[in-house]
Design an enzyme around this catalytic site. Sequence first.
Site, PDB file in Angstrom:
ATOM      1  N   GLN A 262       0.802  -1.223   0.000  1.00 60.05           N
ATOM      2  CA  GLN A 262       0.000   0.000   0.000  1.00 60.05           C
ATOM      3  C   GLN A 262       0.841   1.282   0.000  1.00 60.05           C
ATOM      4  OE1 GLN A 262      -0.185  -2.557   2.161  1.00 60.05           O
ATOM      5  NE2 GLN A 262      -2.287  -3.067   2.723  1.00 60.05           N
ATOM      6  N   ASP A 263       2.122   1.190  -0.365  1.00 60.34           N
ATOM      7  CA  ASP A 263       3.001   2.362  -0.344  1.00 60.34           C
ATOM      8  C   ASP A 263       2.662   3.310  -1.501  1.00 60.34           C
ATOM      9  OD1 ASP A 263       5.046   4.203  -0.214  1.00 60.34           O
ATOM     10  OD2 ASP A 263       6.675   2.748  -0.391  1.00 60.34           O
TER      11      ASP A 263
END
Length: 316
Positions: A262-263
């Site tokens: 989810q970066d």
Amino acid sequence: MDSFEFQSGEVIDDAVVEYMTFGTPKYDENGVINNAIVYCAGSLGTFAGIIKILPLTEKGDAFDADKYFFISMSALGAPGSCSPSVTGLKRKFPEYSLVDVVNFQKQFLSEKFGIEHVLGLIGNSMGGFIGLTQAIEYPDFQDFIICGVSSYKVAGHDYILSRFVDEIITSDPDYAKGEMTYSLIRTLRLANLAEFNFGLSKEALRAMSNEELACEFETFGNEMLETDIYDLKYCNASCMNFDVEDGLGKITSEVLIIACKQDPHFPPELDGIPMSEMIENSQLLIMDSELGHLCFNELETISDELKEFMEGFDDC
């Protein structure tokens, strides 16, 4: 240090280095520490960034403080060490590259501790840039690199973000004055707020109400007013054109790449995965964390994987 020379040939005398150490130093037959692990924080992070690995330094953990000696520095350009703010040079400070950051770190390790080889380096975000640069410029200087939520180049949306921050700062006519004005304080706040959307994951931000987001946004902007605008400008510039893709083949160290699904800064499919395919002797670990780019704050969730990687260096 008495002095430090930049790649440009410019020299800073009495170069301040802010650092801390902890752990258990071990020595070779020449009395030199041979179990040092260097921690490199993200952009403008100080030595205190090493707090991220502290939960994993108990006996038997991946970074057991009885096994390793940790050195954490505030990098060249970061507050606390030799930087535009600490030297008082502001916009007259020499422009620096990530190679300069690595050389500054290497010189300090040599002069302060007599260390010419470290066991490894752990870096997150910009700290990962530093680790990769060091491994390329000095392949024999370390046995391993842990490169977290980082990349081999600044490109796409990250390049535009860096350009945007630079544009915000340099478009203020007061920037050239070299002293803080009311206008520059406002500009500093806006430049920092441009980064707000690239920390937590999209999922974490969506889970907040707009009222909560507005409060977090306001708080972030106010807290970041403690940043020096010239430190921010120079650090951002040192990373804006970072690209070591052509040098990845020179890396001989073992490399653990930690990415986060989810970066928003460095999504695995664009950064971690292709980087792992270009570096020999590399392993890829993808975290699942709604902290996104800030996932190094919960490394405990991958403690087993980190311990397994570090077991390969127990006899070094």
